[in-house]
Design a protein around this motif. Structure first.
Motif, PDB file in Angstrom:
ATOM      1  N   LYS A 167       0.811  -1.215   0.000  1.00  0.00           N
ATOM      2  CA  LYS A 167       0.000   0.000   0.000  1.00  0.00           C
ATOM      3  C   LYS A 167       0.851   1.274   0.000  1.00  0.00           C
ATOM      4  O   LYS A 167       0.325   2.367  -0.173  1.00  0.00           O
ATOM      5  N   HIS A 168       2.144   1.118   0.205  1.00  0.00           N
ATOM      6  CA  HIS A 168       3.036   2.286   0.231  1.00  0.00           C
ATOM      7  C   HIS A 168       2.965   2.996  -1.117  1.00  0.00           C
ATOM      8  O   HIS A 168       2.966   2.345  -2.170  1.00  0.00           O
ATOM      9  N   PRO A 169       2.920   4.336  -1.125  1.00  0.00           N
ATOM     10  CA  PRO A 169       2.821   5.070  -2.390  1.00  0.00           C
ATOM     11  C   PRO A 169       3.978   4.829  -3.365  1.00  0.00           C
ATOM     12  O   PRO A 169       3.816   4.993  -4.570  1.00  0.00           O
ATOM     13  N   PHE A 170       5.116   4.425  -2.873  1.00  0.00           N
ATOM     14  CA  PHE A 170       6.279   4.172  -3.727  1.00  0.00           C
ATOM     15  C   PHE A 170       6.376   2.710  -4.162  1.00  0.00           C
ATOM     16  O   PHE A 170       7.233   2.347  -4.957  1.00  0.00           O
ATOM     17  N   PHE A 171       5.497   1.860  -3.673  1.00  0.00           N
ATOM     18  CA  PHE A 171       5.614   0.420  -3.931  1.00  0.00           C
ATOM     19  C   PHE A 171       5.679   0.083  -5.415  1.00  0.00           C
ATOM     20  O   PHE A 171       6.565  -0.642  -5.858  1.00  0.00           O
ATOM     21  N   ARG A 172       4.773   0.577  -6.198  1.00  0.00           N
ATOM     22  CA  ARG A 172       4.715   0.226  -7.624  1.00  0.00           C
ATOM     23  C   ARG A 172       6.005   0.668  -8.338  1.00  0.00           C
ATOM     24  O   ARG A 172       6.595  -0.092  -9.100  1.00  0.00           O
ATOM     25  N   ALA A 173       6.441   1.884  -8.079  1.00  0.00           N
ATOM     26  CA  ALA A 173       7.681   2.374  -8.698  1.00  0.00           C
ATOM     27  C   ALA A 173       8.885   1.563  -8.204  1.00  0.00           C
ATOM     28  O   ALA A 173       9.819   1.294  -8.971  1.00  0.00           O
ATOM     29  N   TYR A 174       8.847   1.168  -6.933  1.00  0.00           N
ATOM     30  CA  TYR A 174       9.948   0.377  -6.389  1.00  0.00           C
ATOM     31  C   TYR A 174      10.049  -0.980  -7.086  1.00  0.00           C
ATOM     32  O   TYR A 174      11.144  -1.422  -7.427  1.00  0.00           O
TER      33      TYR A 174
END
Length: 182
Positions: A167-174
């Motif tokens: 759910k972290h906002p950076f997860f997808r980019a990470y």
């Protein structure tokens, strides 16, 4: 890892002159690039140390470009904490946890990690983002640092722990960074 305050990524002596002396320098450079992009995405502060930059040159420019507002600080001592300005900067930042990458594991990384622990910092060595001229020396040093209370982990593991969940906002980019740097 401390969950209260964001860690700081401390990049030790990633200067082309030093990278050229490391047998697997392309791997170290690549993995440090990954750590820098992950740190940027998470909003972590980044400090680069430079060993005697007047003689050995500055940090690799492409690595500097991967950090938001990087701080670069020259040093003569092998330990980053042996330089009063660097030690004061790290203390003033109030960051209790240092993520360490760079060169060279048996010298500057080792001495910095030991001094950081003595100064009260939690230390995580990003094992895949470290380099050494001799692998056996690095293995011995990392075992000693683990016994001295440092965490010795791969960068991907550390940054996933900082994300905590999908759910972290950076997860997808990470996850895209993980694929990019494979």
């Amino acid at each position: 890892m401390t969950k209260s305050a964001a860690p700081l990524l401390l990049c030790i002596d990633l200067q082309p002159a030093f990278l050229a002396a490391i047998p697997d320098s392309q791997r170290v450079h690549w993995r440090c690039s990954f750590a820098l992009e992950a740190a940027r995405g998470l909003g972590l502060p980044v400090v680069f140390t430079e060993q005697v930059p007047a003689k050995l040159g500055r940090t690799a420019e492409d690595l500097l470009k991967l950090a938001d507002q990087p701080v670069t600080m020259g040093k003569d001592a092998f330990s980053a904490f042996g330089d009063q300005a660097i030690a004061a900067h790290l203390k003033a930042g109030g960051t209790p946890h240092l993520l360490i990458c760079g060169l060279e594991t048996p010298v500057c990384v080792y001495q910095t990690a030991v001094a950081a622990r003595k100064a009260g910092h939690e230390v995580t060595l990003l094992i895949d983002c470290l380099g050494a001229r001799r692998a056996a020396d690095a293995t011995a040093v990392l075992a000693h640092l683990a016994q001295a209370g440092c965490s010795v982990l791969p960068a991907e593991t550390v940054f996933y722990a900082l994300l905590r969940d999908a759910k972290h906002p950076f997860f997808r980019a990470y996850t895209q960074l993980v694929k990019k740097y494979g």
